[in-house]
Scaffold this motif. Structure first.
Motif, PDB file in Angstrom:
ATOM      1  N   GLU A  68     -20.236  72.852  35.663  1.00 18.19           N
ATOM      2  CA  GLU A  68     -18.766  72.270  35.778  1.00 18.19           C
ATOM      3  C   GLU A  68     -18.760  71.476  37.159  1.00 18.19           C
ATOM      4  N   THR A  70     -21.237  70.444  38.965  1.00 15.19           N
ATOM      5  CA  THR A  70     -22.226  69.385  38.909  1.00 15.19           C
ATOM      6  C   THR A  70     -21.469  68.156  38.384  1.00 15.19           C
ATOM      7  N   LEU A  71     -21.062  68.216  37.190  1.00 14.62           N
ATOM      8  CA  LEU A  71     -20.478  67.218  36.443  1.00 14.62           C
ATOM      9  C   LEU A  71     -19.259  66.554  37.129  1.00 14.62           C
ATOM     10  N   GLY A  72     -18.480  67.552  37.673  1.00 17.75           N
ATOM     11  CA  GLY A  72     -17.495  66.798  38.649  1.00 17.75           C
ATOM     12  C   GLY A  72     -17.944  66.031  39.441  1.00 17.75           C
ATOM     13  N   GLN A  73     -18.855  66.475  40.212  1.00 21.76           N
ATOM     14  CA  GLN A  73     -19.499  65.538  41.530  1.00 21.76           C
ATOM     15  C   GLN A  73     -19.970  64.340  41.041  1.00 21.76           C
ATOM     16  N   ILE A  74     -20.836  64.429  39.852  1.00 20.66           N
ATOM     17  CA  ILE A  74     -21.471  63.405  39.324  1.00 20.66           C
ATOM     18  C   ILE A  74     -20.454  62.135  38.959  1.00 20.66           C
ATOM     19  N   SER A  75     -19.454  62.547  38.506  1.00 25.28           N
ATOM     20  CA  SER A  75     -18.358  61.457  37.651  1.00 25.28           C
ATOM     21  C   SER A  75     -17.665  61.012  38.713  1.00 25.28           C
ATOM     22  N   ARG A  76     -17.883  61.199  40.059  1.00 25.02           N
ATOM     23  CA  ARG A  76     -16.932  60.518  41.173  1.00 25.02           C
ATOM     24  C   ARG A  76     -17.392  59.075  41.334  1.00 25.02           C
ATOM     25  N   PRO A  77     -16.482  58.418  41.624  1.00 29.44           N
ATOM     26  CA  PRO A  77     -16.931  56.886  41.470  1.00 29.44           C
ATOM     27  C   PRO A  77     -17.938  56.470  42.823  1.00 29.44           C
ATOM     28  N   THR A  80     -21.201  57.277  41.196  1.00 33.67           N
ATOM     29  CA  THR A  80     -21.401  56.409  39.905  1.00 33.67           C
ATOM     30  C   THR A  80     -21.784  55.259  40.642  1.00 33.67           C
ATOM     31  N   ASN A  84     -25.614  53.522  40.281  1.00 27.64           N
ATOM     32  CA  ASN A  84     -25.801  52.036  39.669  1.00 27.64           C
ATOM     33  C   ASN A  84     -26.494  51.171  40.861  1.00 27.64           C
TER      34      ASN A  84
END
Length: 162
Positions: A68, A70-77, A80, A84
């Motif tokens: 939870e 990790t996914l919260g941190q990865i989805s930060r702009p 991202t 990219n």
């Protein structure tokens, strides 16, 4: 003449017989894998002594919470954008010749080392113009001008005028 066999009886093992067979099989496997088991136990002992085994156990117990976070941190702009940009940079690097990239990186290193050498002389317009006669400086200026031209062309390719 003998009677034909019409009924086959399957011998069913009792629970105790099944356990004995399993224990016998395990004993045989232990004897065959003695060296591997000793190494595994040695590794486990080292992991336990260093505290890594306990940390791994704690991580496994908290895997849902870790996922939870990790996914919260990865989805930060910001992350991202980092991913990219990293993919875009990797794509750009794949289009360059490795020899040129190596040459450019070596040139950057040499340039940084040269720039760090102490030089207290003032640069006048005359000394700047005179330095263009130096083949190394001239080569770098030509490279820089061609770089700026290509960069400007690409920046202007979006159709917008400054």
């Amino acid at each position: 003449m003998a009677k034909p066999i019409s009924l086959i009886r399957k011998k069913l093992l009792t629970e105790e017989e099944r356990q004995e067979a399993t224990i016998s099989k395990l004993k045989q496997q232990l004897a065959e894998s003695n060296e591997a088991l000793e190494k595994s136990l040695s590794i486990l002992r080292e992991l336990h002594d260093s505290g890594l085994l306990e940390a791994a156990e704690s991580m496994l117990k908290a895997k849902a919470k870790i996922a939870e976070i990790t996914l919260g941190q990865i989805s930060r702009p910001e992350i991202t954008n980092l991913i990219n940009n990293g993919m875009a940079a990797a794509g750009a690097l794949t289009s360059l010749e490795p020899e040129m990239t190596t040459k450019l990186m070596n040139g950057l290193t040499a340039g940084i080392q040269e720039a760090q050498s102490p030089d207290e002389n003032r640069i006048s317009m005359f000394s700047l113009m005179k330095s263009l006669r130096d083949p190394d400086v001239n080569r770098a200026v030509r490279f820089g001008l061609r770089f700026l031209k290509g960069l400007g062309r690409e920046l202007g390719s979006d159709g917008k005028q400054d």
